[in-house]
Design an enzyme around this catalytic site. Sequence first.
Site, PDB file in Angstrom:
ATOM      1  N   THR A 145     -11.364  26.681 -19.026  1.00 36.55           N
ATOM      2  CA  THR A 145     -11.583  26.594 -20.466  1.00 36.55           C
ATOM      3  C   THR A 145     -10.798  27.644 -21.221  1.00 36.55           C
ATOM      4  O   THR A 145     -10.333  27.404 -22.342  1.00 36.55           O
ATOM      5  CB  THR A 145     -13.082  26.739 -20.780  1.00 36.55           C
ATOM      6  OG1 THR A 145     -13.784  25.660 -20.153  1.00 36.55           O
ATOM      7  CG2 THR A 145     -13.353  26.694 -22.278  1.00 36.55           C
TER       8      THR A 145
ATOM      9  N   SER B  89     -11.759  24.172 -13.176  1.00 34.63           N
ATOM     10  CA  SER B  89     -12.298  24.776 -11.959  1.00 34.63           C
ATOM     11  C   SER B  89     -13.193  23.821 -11.187  1.00 34.63           C
ATOM     12  O   SER B  89     -13.512  24.078 -10.022  1.00 34.63           O
ATOM     13  CB  SER B  89     -13.056  26.064 -12.287  1.00 34.63           C
ATOM     14  OG  SER B  89     -14.246  25.802 -12.995  1.00 34.63           O
TER      15      SER B  89
ATOM     16  N   THR C 135     -15.164  28.349 -15.646  1.00 37.10           N
ATOM     17  CA  THR C 135     -16.496  28.864 -15.347  1.00 37.10           C
ATOM     18  C   THR C 135     -17.304  27.991 -14.393  1.00 37.10           C
ATOM     19  O   THR C 135     -18.265  28.465 -13.785  1.00 37.10           O
ATOM     20  CB  THR C 135     -17.302  29.041 -16.650  1.00 37.10           C
ATOM     21  OG1 THR C 135     -17.377  27.787 -17.332  1.00 37.10           O
ATOM     22  CG2 THR C 135     -16.659  30.085 -17.541  1.00 37.10           C
ATOM     23  N   ASP C 136     -16.933  26.714 -14.228  1.00 39.36           N
ATOM     24  CA  ASP C 136     -17.751  25.815 -13.414  1.00 39.36           C
ATOM     25  C   ASP C 136     -17.874  26.262 -11.961  1.00 39.36           C
ATOM     26  O   ASP C 136     -18.938  26.146 -11.356  1.00 39.36           O
ATOM     27  CB  ASP C 136     -17.198  24.389 -13.461  1.00 39.36           C
ATOM     28  CG  ASP C 136     -17.530  23.681 -14.763  1.00 39.36           C
ATOM     29  OD1 ASP C 136     -18.306  24.247 -15.560  1.00 39.36           O
ATOM     30  OD2 ASP C 136     -17.002  22.580 -14.993  1.00 39.36           O
TER      31      ASP C 136
END
Length: 325
Positions: free
Chosen positions: A13, A60, A93-94
């Site tokens: 992101t 990610s 961030t995932d």
Amino acid sequence: MEKKIALIGTGGTIAGQGASDTDLTGYTAGVLGLDEILASVPGTEPYGPYTYIQFSNIESSDITVKHWLDLSKLVQQLVDQDDTGGVVITHGTDSMEETAYFLNLTVHTDKPIVVTGSMRPAGAISADGPINLLQAIQVARTPETAGKGVVVVLNGYIDGARDVSKCNTTNVATFDSPLVGHLGIVQDGVAHYYKASTRCHTKDSEFDVRDLKELPRVVLLTCYGGMDDMVPMSVVATNPDGLILTGLGHGTIPQNVRQITQNTKFPTVRASRTGSGMVSAVPQDTLAGYLVSNTLSPQKARILLMLGLTRTKNLKKLQQLFYKY
């Protein structure tokens, strides 16, 4: 001359863009290059010099084991260089917590390794990427970060790679360490620490992936109320190298799933889907041949089991790893 901070871009992101400055969820991740991200971050010059590497530019959620292996080898090469003072990695961030934990176990160094990202894409209202990246660089430049292992820096907080979790789908305060709390905070351009991880990591880790091209195949199976036999039977039939059972509550496994997964030819680890707390061994584990993940999340238990299987297949020794790391 001050040693360099190596900046590695992987996408996510923080490298994303939306159709408008109010588009906070429908954006496209992994669009901007690392140089474009840095151009939006004021105040980084005093913390240089830098070297820049665009490792990848992906969401990610698309991270693979090969990415982890290649990234670990790259970071190891960088920290082995005398003129590198630390490494900062921008990441989606995932799966950030998993990548951070993999590096925490496979890169051998005392030098700072900081992973950061954002919950809002570049150009969005109140985009958090620029401040997160600046603070990640500041953490990498703080002398006390040395020896702390891989840390995750977002929203002004510093978390250890082992214990950090993404706890909210969209909130900028998504990252937390529910069981042990944050390691510290970033304030006035400096990292302030209040605790440190007691588990082995980085320089003290026994795992070495520099000569590996692949890792054992370990799969996750999440249990739920009313679970029928078909899913666990299908997973066991693939004969993986290892299995993480994500149980309910205290890692509780439904009786029908237990009957299918117990005493398999591959190691099976019992974890919990709750997101926090300890999974303790119970007498039934001995009968079923289960290991327990202790306080590791199922995702990180999978990483530790993959790496553990490169060292041993002995169940007793594998269980010891879950208390050591």
